[in-house]
Every structure is written in C-alpha cells, then in structure tokens.
Write a protein that holds these residues in place. Structure first.
Motif, short mmCIF file in Angstrom:
data_model
loop_
_atom_site.label_atom_id
_atom_site.label_comp_id
_atom_site.label_asym_id
_atom_site.label_seq_id
_atom_site.Cartn_x
_atom_site.Cartn_y
_atom_site.Cartn_z
N TYR A 9 0.83 -1.20 0.00
CA TYR A 9 0.00 0.00 0.00
C TYR A 9 0.86 1.26 0.00
N GLY A 10 0.34 2.33 -0.64
CA GLY A 10 1.05 3.59 -0.65
C GLY A 10 0.93 4.30 0.69
N GLY A 18 -4.76 4.01 0.12
CA GLY A 18 -3.44 3.68 -0.40
C GLY A 18 -3.39 2.36 -1.15
N PRO A 24 -2.87 -0.44 -3.72
CA PRO A 24 -1.95 -0.46 -4.86
C PRO A 24 -2.67 -0.65 -6.18
N GLY A 54 4.60 2.47 -3.38
CA GLY A 54 3.35 3.07 -3.82
C GLY A 54 3.37 4.58 -3.69
N TYR A 57 -7.30 4.71 -3.78
CA TYR A 57 -6.10 4.07 -4.31
C TYR A 57 -4.87 4.98 -4.17
N GLU A 58 -3.72 4.41 -4.46
CA GLU A 58 -2.47 5.14 -4.31
C GLU A 58 -2.42 6.35 -5.25
N TYR A 116 -6.56 5.36 -8.76
CA TYR A 116 -5.20 5.86 -8.56
C TYR A 116 -4.92 7.15 -9.36
#
Length: 220
Positions: A7-8, A25, A27, A44, A62-63, A81
């Motif tokens: 995960y970011g 976060g 990926p 990420g 999302y990241e 993302y």
C-alpha cells in the motif's frame, strides 16, 4: 511479503476525519502484477488528504490520490489511482471514480466516472461518463480511449450518460436520462439523445433559475 506492505503511504492533514472500514493507499494493478512476477522495485505513490476533509465509511482510495481541503467523500465511494479532487468537492451516493481523473473545485460527483475524465469547477455529475469501448479485441490495458470532459458550471443529471471523448459546456445542462455522443456546446440544454437547445431558447420553467444565474440576471 504481505499485501498490506504494498500500500502507498498516506499523509493526513489537520482536521481530516476518517470513518469506519476505509481502505486508503490501495496499490494499482500494475504494481500488483510486478509483485507477482518478483519485479516490484517502487513504493506506492503517496495519498494526500487535505485539511477539514470528511472521509466517511467504507471508502476506498487508491495510491497517488490527492483530496484537497474541505472535501467530503460519502459512504462507499471509490477513488482510483492518481486522481485529483479539488477543494470543497463532494463525492456522493457511492460514486465510482476510476483512475487518473481530475475533478475541479466545489464539485458534486456521483455515478460512474471512467478513466482520465476531466471535470471542471462548480460541476454536478450524477450520471455515467464512459468510453466508447469500440476495440475490445485489442485488450483491456492496451487501448487508451478518449474520455468525456465536463467544463465549468455544467450539470450531468441523474441517469444521464456521456459516451466517448465528448465535451460538455461550460454552463451546459444534460438532463436526467439523456444520452450524449456528440459535443454539447457551451450554454446548451441536452435532452433525449443528442437533442441540444441553446439556453437562450429554452422555454422550460424548471431550469429558469439556473439559466438566470448563469446569465448573471436577477432571479424573480
């Protein structure tokens, strides 16, 4: 390696509140594929949540996403993302926002927003913004189709649909249930299927207040 480690990172500004069962976060698929192959080399991208944001319950981010100050993400919304959301915008009614989307300030976004859509400032979008999807034989990731663009102060009503690389507005109104596959010029109302009327010629009463607001005329 546990999936969670992919995960970011997340940066949360002062006064941002996050509700229950949120996932932040997440990926993107390309990094997951690289991990499967043992080729993952990058961390990420950072998620940034601005001041005074409300991230309510069961939200998925999302990241690489940036949510500016004062935004509200209501229950069960999804943000793909590298998406950017401008200040004081609201994602509502379980909005599904795909990847690399840009949303301006003071937006009200519901429905489905496909990849790489650009939505301007002071827009309302409660329908579906989709690609034409005319080349499915070329694969899922290999084709980068044009996406709709919604210009400032425009409205896409509930259940309306914009298909392909169409441009809407500025200051145009796509009525609930309408379908547009052609550009909607500035200051027009769209109904039915590609049926456009300039706002100066619109005789309906229900949009009169909005049209007067766009025109800068005093409301009666």
């Amino acid at each position: 390696m546990a999936l969670k480690s992919l995960y970011g990172p997340v940066e949360v500004a002062e006064g941002c509140l996050i509700g229950e069962q949120c996932t932040i976060g997440v990926p993107k698929e390309s990094r997951l594929r690289a991990f499967q192959k043992g080729e993952l080399t990058e961390q990420g991208s950072v998620v940034r949540l601005g001041e005074r944001c409300l991230i309510l319950n069961q939200v998925v981010i999302y990241e690489g996403v940036s949510i500016s100050d004062g935004c509200v993400l209501e229950d069960r919304t999804r943000v793909g993302y590298d998406t950017r959301v401008g200040s004081d915008s609201r994602l509502i009614y379980g909005a599904y926002v795909c990847d690399r989307v840009t949303i301006g300030t003071r937006g009200r976004i519901a429905g489905f927003v496909c990849d790489a859509v650009v939505i301007g400032d002071d827009c309302t979008m409660m329908g579906d913004l989709v690609h034409e999807y005319t080349r499915p034989h070329e694969g899922w990731w290999e084709v980068d189709e044009p996406s709709p663009r919604i210009h400032d102060e425009s409205v896409v009503g509930y259940g309306a649909r914009a298909v392909g690389g169409v441009s809407i507005g500025p200051r145009s109104y796509v009525a609930a249930g309408a379908t547009v596959t052609q550009d909607v010029p500035a200051e027009h109302v769209a109904v039915g299927v590609n049926d456009f009327t300039p706002i100066r010629d619109w005789s309906g009463k229900r949009l009169r207040s909005l049209i007067e607001h766009w025109s800068g005329a005093p409301e009666n």
